[in-house]
Design an enzyme around this catalytic site. Sequence first.
Site, PDB file in Angstrom:
ATOM      1  CG  MET A 141      -1.901  -1.193   1.165  1.00 18.97           C
ATOM      2  SD  MET A 141      -3.469  -0.870   1.935  1.00 18.97           S
ATOM      3  CE  MET A 141      -2.987  -0.615   3.625  1.00 18.97           C
TER       4      MET A 141
ATOM      5  CG  ASN B 243       4.340   5.627   4.373  1.00 19.25           C
ATOM      6  OD1 ASN B 243       4.411   5.226   5.518  1.00 19.25           O
ATOM      7  ND2 ASN B 243       4.856   6.777   4.006  1.00 19.25           N
ATOM      8  CG  LEU B 244       7.269   1.499  -0.672  1.00 25.54           C
ATOM      9  CD1 LEU B 244       8.054   1.225  -1.950  1.00 25.54           C
ATOM     10  CD2 LEU B 244       6.329   0.331  -0.373  1.00 25.54           C
TER      11      LEU B 244
ATOM     12  CG  HIS C 209       6.697  -1.901   2.454  1.00 25.61           C
ATOM     13  ND1 HIS C 209       6.609  -0.757   3.213  1.00 25.61           N
ATOM     14  CD2 HIS C 209       5.458  -2.445   2.466  1.00 25.61           C
ATOM     15  CE1 HIS C 209       5.371  -0.611   3.650  1.00 25.61           C
ATOM     16  NE2 HIS C 209       4.646  -1.625   3.222  1.00 25.61           N
TER      17      HIS C 209
ATOM     18  CD  GLN D 227      -1.739  -9.102   4.111  1.00 27.78           C
ATOM     19  OE1 GLN D 227      -2.605  -8.239   4.077  1.00 27.78           O
ATOM     20  NE2 GLN D 227      -0.475  -8.802   4.004  1.00 27.78           N
TER      21      GLN D 227
HETATM   22  P1  AMP Z   1       1.301  -2.999   3.497  1.00 27.27           P
HETATM   23  O1  AMP Z   1       1.875  -1.936   2.628  1.00 27.27           O
HETATM   24  O2  AMP Z   1       1.209  -2.651   4.938  1.00 27.27           O
HETATM   25  O3  AMP Z   1       0.006  -3.580   2.927  1.00 27.27           O
HETATM   26  O4  AMP Z   1       2.337  -4.206   3.450  1.00 27.27           O
HETATM   27  C1  AMP Z   1       2.769  -4.755   2.239  1.00 27.27           C
HETATM   28  C2  AMP Z   1       3.585  -5.974   2.525  1.00 27.27           C
HETATM   29  O5  AMP Z   1       4.704  -5.617   3.353  1.00 27.27           O
HETATM   30  C3  AMP Z   1       2.816  -7.062   3.297  1.00 27.27           C
HETATM   31  O6  AMP Z   1       3.198  -8.339   2.803  1.00 27.27           O
HETATM   32  C4  AMP Z   1       3.298  -6.857   4.714  1.00 27.27           C
HETATM   33  O7  AMP Z   1       3.215  -8.026   5.521  1.00 27.27           O
HETATM   34  C5  AMP Z   1       4.751  -6.469   4.487  1.00 27.27           C
HETATM   35  N1  AMP Z   1       5.300  -5.766   5.634  1.00 27.27           N
HETATM   36  C6  AMP Z   1       4.785  -4.698   6.283  1.00 27.27           C
HETATM   37  N2  AMP Z   1       5.542  -4.362   7.345  1.00 27.27           N
HETATM   38  C7  AMP Z   1       6.574  -5.251   7.380  1.00 27.27           C
HETATM   39  C8  AMP Z   1       7.694  -5.459   8.239  1.00 27.27           C
HETATM   40  N3  AMP Z   1       7.916  -4.672   9.283  1.00 27.27           N
HETATM   41  N4  AMP Z   1       8.528  -6.473   7.956  1.00 27.27           N
HETATM   42  C9  AMP Z   1       8.326  -7.289   6.896  1.00 27.27           C
HETATM   43  N5  AMP Z   1       7.276  -7.151   6.040  1.00 27.27           N
HETATM   44  C10 AMP Z   1       6.415  -6.157   6.283  1.00 27.27           C
END
Ligand code: AMP
Length: 290
Positions: free
Chosen positions: A30, A32-33, A37, A155
């Site tokens: 989503m 805001n990397l 990510h 998820q």
């Molecule tokens: P999001 O942008 O929050 O939907 O996350 C996108 C992907 O990044 C998903 O597969 C999340 O599980 C992963 N993600 C988010 N935060 C972390 C983190 N701290 N460590 C590893 N993967 C993450």
Amino acid sequence: MKVIFDLIECRNFLQQLREQGERIAFVPTMGNLHQGHLSLVAKAKTLADRVVVSIIVNPLQFGPNEDFSTYPRTMKEDIEKLENMAVDLVFSPSEEVLFPYGRDAQTRVTVPFITSELCGASRPDFFCGIATAVTKYFNLIQPDITVFGQKDFQQCLVIKQLILDFNFPIEFVMEPTVRESDGLAMSSRNQYLNAQERAIATELYQRLQYIVQALKQLSPEENFPQQAHSLCQDARFKLEKLGFAVDYLTVRHQQTLSLPSVNDSPSDCLVLGADMLGKTRLIDNVVITG
Ligand code: AMP
């Protein structure tokens, strides 16, 4: 690096790559990397010839009183980060492009059972919104591999089940949670925390770790489910004293997320927690390894 906002353009670009026999890995985000990510992107690069990252704040996964409109959107910085990692394609369609008939008219995908508890209990639209959007992305991108983060453990199980049920020929890879130096799991939502909240936010992870260590030291005679329950109750109490509103804090089976039975060993399980700290929802988990 290509940045594509259009579905047909995306399909055509990837079709060309596939015709050249290239393996494609896909990382949905989503935006805001952060380093969490980017660790998925780095892993994807080791697994395939080409890496596709989607940046879409998926409206279907937000409830009516959640933070869809305020969710941080940082497209320019995100593109720079992905460019630095030599990603091949950033796919970022607008809501109108992705849901041309409107988000309410979108056909939905429901993954049963595994979505009914934990995050699914307090966020009833959440997993259906994710499963629906990810199904669309998989159909469009047709990756060979997809990489998700362990931070969102439930998820991961939902997407694994979706892949099985729809016979997507996609390999699922889960990568470990990337943390701040004090242990707090990186998350785009951490920036909602004020200074006081940020100072104690790591307590969720600290409690989960404490439970994991205690369960690892159980002797076979002790009742594992009972001990797990009382450790979680104790941790919940400590977090609530600090001002966390605990949504759940529980030991579950790694494959099914069901409560452990006396026949399960701690190493089959993990500890998961979710809470609100002020206006910020924090989730985390720690797997109990042998
Ligand atoms: P999001 O942008 O929050 O939907 O996350 C996108 C992907 O990044 C998903 O597969 C999340 O599980 C992963 N993600 C988010 N935060 C972390 C983190 N701290 N460590 C590893 N993967 C993450």
